[in-house]
Design a protein around this motif. Structure first.
Motif, PDB file in Angstrom:
ATOM      1  N   ASN A   1     -10.230   1.221   1.068  1.00 48.19           N
ATOM      2  CA  ASN A   1      -8.866   0.867   0.692  1.00 48.19           C
ATOM      3  C   ASN A   1      -8.004   0.936   1.940  1.00 48.19           C
ATOM      4  O   ASN A   1      -7.995   1.944   2.631  1.00 48.19           O
ATOM      5  CB  ASN A   1      -8.308   1.831  -0.361  1.00 48.19           C
ATOM      6  CG  ASN A   1      -8.846   1.536  -1.734  1.00 48.19           C
ATOM      7  OD1 ASN A   1      -8.999   0.380  -2.109  1.00 48.19           O
ATOM      8  ND2 ASN A   1      -9.142   2.578  -2.489  1.00 48.19           N
ATOM      9  N   PHE A   2      -7.303  -0.153   2.230  1.00 48.75           N
ATOM     10  CA  PHE A   2      -6.448  -0.234   3.404  1.00 48.75           C
ATOM     11  C   PHE A   2      -4.992  -0.206   2.990  1.00 48.75           C
ATOM     12  O   PHE A   2      -4.609  -0.849   2.012  1.00 48.75           O
ATOM     13  CB  PHE A   2      -6.703  -1.531   4.179  1.00 48.75           C
ATOM     14  CG  PHE A   2      -7.986  -1.524   4.948  1.00 48.75           C
ATOM     15  CD1 PHE A   2      -8.001  -1.149   6.278  1.00 48.75           C
ATOM     16  CD2 PHE A   2      -9.173  -1.900   4.346  1.00 48.75           C
ATOM     17  CE1 PHE A   2      -9.180  -1.145   7.000  1.00 48.75           C
ATOM     18  CE2 PHE A   2     -10.359  -1.903   5.056  1.00 48.75           C
ATOM     19  CZ  PHE A   2     -10.361  -1.525   6.389  1.00 48.75           C
ATOM     20  N   THR A   3      -4.179   0.528   3.736  1.00 49.25           N
ATOM     21  CA  THR A   3      -2.730   0.503   3.578  1.00 49.25           C
ATOM     22  C   THR A   3      -2.200  -0.387   4.691  1.00 49.25           C
ATOM     23  O   THR A   3      -2.530  -0.178   5.854  1.00 49.25           O
ATOM     24  CB  THR A   3      -2.139   1.919   3.715  1.00 49.25           C
ATOM     25  OG1 THR A   3      -2.746   2.755   2.721  1.00 49.25           O
ATOM     26  CG2 THR A   3      -0.636   1.901   3.520  1.00 49.25           C
ATOM     27  N   PHE A   4      -1.391  -1.396   4.318  1.00 50.50           N
ATOM     28  CA  PHE A   4      -0.913  -2.331   5.332  1.00 50.50           C
ATOM     29  C   PHE A   4       0.602  -2.366   5.395  1.00 50.50           C
ATOM     30  O   PHE A   4       1.296  -2.008   4.447  1.00 50.50           O
ATOM     31  CB  PHE A   4      -1.463  -3.745   5.088  1.00 50.50           C
ATOM     32  CG  PHE A   4      -0.906  -4.414   3.867  1.00 50.50           C
ATOM     33  CD1 PHE A   4       0.250  -5.181   3.941  1.00 50.50           C
ATOM     34  CD2 PHE A   4      -1.535  -4.295   2.638  1.00 50.50           C
ATOM     35  CE1 PHE A   4       0.766  -5.807   2.819  1.00 50.50           C
ATOM     36  CE2 PHE A   4      -1.034  -4.910   1.519  1.00 50.50           C
ATOM     37  CZ  PHE A   4       0.121  -5.673   1.611  1.00 50.50           C
TER      38      PHE A   4
ATOM     39  N   ASN B   1       3.556  -5.187   6.876  1.00 50.19           N
ATOM     40  CA  ASN B   1       3.873  -6.502   7.443  1.00 50.19           C
ATOM     41  C   ASN B   1       5.176  -6.424   8.212  1.00 50.19           C
ATOM     42  O   ASN B   1       6.187  -5.986   7.672  1.00 50.19           O
ATOM     43  CB  ASN B   1       4.036  -7.553   6.346  1.00 50.19           C
ATOM     44  CG  ASN B   1       2.732  -7.917   5.686  1.00 50.19           C
ATOM     45  OD1 ASN B   1       1.659  -7.599   6.172  1.00 50.19           O
ATOM     46  ND2 ASN B   1       2.823  -8.598   4.571  1.00 50.19           N
TER      47      ASN B   1
ATOM     48  N   GLU C   1      -1.424  -2.102  -0.431  1.00 45.30           N
ATOM     49  CA  GLU C   1      -2.829  -1.758  -0.254  1.00 45.30           C
ATOM     50  C   GLU C   1      -3.696  -2.973  -0.528  1.00 45.30           C
ATOM     51  O   GLU C   1      -3.344  -3.823  -1.334  1.00 45.30           O
ATOM     52  CB  GLU C   1      -3.225  -0.624  -1.201  1.00 45.30           C
ATOM     53  CG  GLU C   1      -2.588   0.704  -0.864  1.00 45.30           C
ATOM     54  CD  GLU C   1      -3.096   1.829  -1.750  1.00 45.30           C
ATOM     55  OE1 GLU C   1      -4.034   1.616  -2.539  1.00 45.30           O
ATOM     56  OE2 GLU C   1      -2.549   2.935  -1.633  1.00 45.30           O
ATOM     57  N   LYS C   2      -4.823  -3.046   0.202  1.00 48.12           N
ATOM     58  CA  LYS C   2      -5.832  -4.054  -0.077  1.00 48.12           C
ATOM     59  C   LYS C   2      -7.203  -3.439   0.157  1.00 48.12           C
ATOM     60  O   LYS C   2      -7.348  -2.467   0.890  1.00 48.12           O
ATOM     61  CB  LYS C   2      -5.628  -5.328   0.733  1.00 48.12           C
ATOM     62  CG  LYS C   2      -5.444  -5.178   2.220  1.00 48.12           C
ATOM     63  CD  LYS C   2      -5.189  -6.545   2.849  1.00 48.12           C
ATOM     64  CE  LYS C   2      -4.317  -6.440   4.060  1.00 48.12           C
ATOM     65  NZ  LYS C   2      -4.022  -7.733   4.654  1.00 48.12           N
TER      66      LYS C   2
ATOM     67  N   SER D   1       0.612  -7.833  11.102  1.00 47.59           N
ATOM     68  CA  SER D   1       0.279  -6.876  10.053  1.00 47.59           C
ATOM     69  C   SER D   1      -0.785  -5.920  10.562  1.00 47.59           C
ATOM     70  O   SER D   1      -1.715  -6.314  11.260  1.00 47.59           O
ATOM     71  CB  SER D   1      -0.230  -7.626   8.823  1.00 47.59           C
ATOM     72  OG  SER D   1      -0.478  -6.734   7.765  1.00 47.59           O
ATOM     73  N   ARG D   2      -0.636  -4.661  10.208  1.00 53.55           N
ATOM     74  CA  ARG D   2      -1.593  -3.619  10.597  1.00 53.55           C
ATOM     75  C   ARG D   2      -2.045  -2.925   9.332  1.00 53.55           C
ATOM     76  O   ARG D   2      -1.222  -2.479   8.525  1.00 53.55           O
ATOM     77  CB  ARG D   2      -0.912  -2.637  11.533  1.00 53.55           C
ATOM     78  CG  ARG D   2      -1.798  -1.539  12.054  1.00 53.55           C
ATOM     79  CD  ARG D   2      -1.028  -0.716  13.099  1.00 53.55           C
ATOM     80  NE  ARG D   2      -1.830   0.343  13.623  1.00 53.55           N
ATOM     81  CZ  ARG D   2      -1.792   1.606  13.194  1.00 53.55           C
ATOM     82  NH1 ARG D   2      -0.950   1.956  12.253  1.00 53.55           N
ATOM     83  NH2 ARG D   2      -2.562   2.512  13.722  1.00 53.55           N
ATOM     84  N   ALA D   3      -3.378  -2.838   9.134  1.00 49.03           N
ATOM     85  CA  ALA D   3      -3.932  -2.194   7.948  1.00 49.03           C
ATOM     86  C   ALA D   3      -4.841  -1.052   8.384  1.00 49.03           C
ATOM     87  O   ALA D   3      -5.688  -1.226   9.257  1.00 49.03           O
ATOM     88  CB  ALA D   3      -4.717  -3.199   7.122  1.00 49.03           C
TER      89      ALA D   3
ATOM     90  N   THR E   1       4.884  -3.640   2.307  1.00 47.57           N
ATOM     91  CA  THR E   1       3.795  -2.684   2.511  1.00 47.57           C
ATOM     92  C   THR E   1       2.977  -2.650   1.235  1.00 47.57           C
ATOM     93  O   THR E   1       3.463  -2.990   0.163  1.00 47.57           O
ATOM     94  CB  THR E   1       4.318  -1.256   2.817  1.00 47.57           C
ATOM     95  OG1 THR E   1       5.089  -0.810   1.713  1.00 47.57           O
ATOM     96  CG2 THR E   1       5.164  -1.238   4.071  1.00 47.57           C
TER      97      THR E   1
ATOM     98  N   GLY F   1      -7.561   1.817   7.062  1.00 50.59           N
ATOM     99  CA  GLY F   1      -8.432   2.287   5.990  1.00 50.59           C
ATOM    100  C   GLY F   1      -9.165   3.526   6.436  1.00 50.59           C
ATOM    101  O   GLY F   1      -9.577   3.642   7.591  1.00 50.59           O
TER     102      GLY F   1
END
Length: 123
Positions: A85-88, A90, A78-79, A49-51, A76, A53
């Motif tokens: 805020n990160f968009t990830f 998987n 956000e966390k 997984s790549r996030a 996909t 921010g």
């Protein structure tokens, strides 16, 4: 009945567990993950997984590798972490250690955090 077939019926072959790379915590470099291979529980696959921010000029990329249920693959979202805020995304694979590290996508996190540290010390 053939003896081999009888053995297979009585003792089905064990399902081999999958080994995946894992990060204990989300890492700032995908290379940090290759030191920790983990035996996955049955039915799980390897996650990579790549996030990303971003806040103004500050851009942080975090990587996570582990074992997951297939239902989390291709997800996909956000966390929120580190005040950003990160968009990830998987991505999954299902062969031994298939979630090997790629190349880092930018400068190390500490270089991105230096301006924030400088601002904090000026207060």
């Amino acid at each position: 009945m053939m003896p081999h077939l009888l053995l297979l019926l009585c003792f089905p072959p064990a399902v081999a567990s999958l080994f995946c790379y894992t990060c204990v915590f989300p890492a700032i470099s995908p290379l940090d993950c290759i030191r920790f291979p983990l035996k996955c529980p049955p039915g799980q696959v390897c996650l990579s997984s790549r996030a990303v921010g971003q806040k103004g000029d500050l851009r942080v990329v975090l990587y996570e590798k582990s074992c997951v249920l297939p239902a989390l693959c291709g997800v996909t979202g956000e966390k929120f972490a580190l005040g950003l805020n990160f968009t990830f995304i998987n991505e999954c694979c299902n062969t031994h250690l298939c979630n090997a590290a790629g190349r880092p996508a930018g400068p190390p996190l500490w270089t991105a955090l230096l301006p924030l540290l400088a601002l904090g010390s000026a207060w």
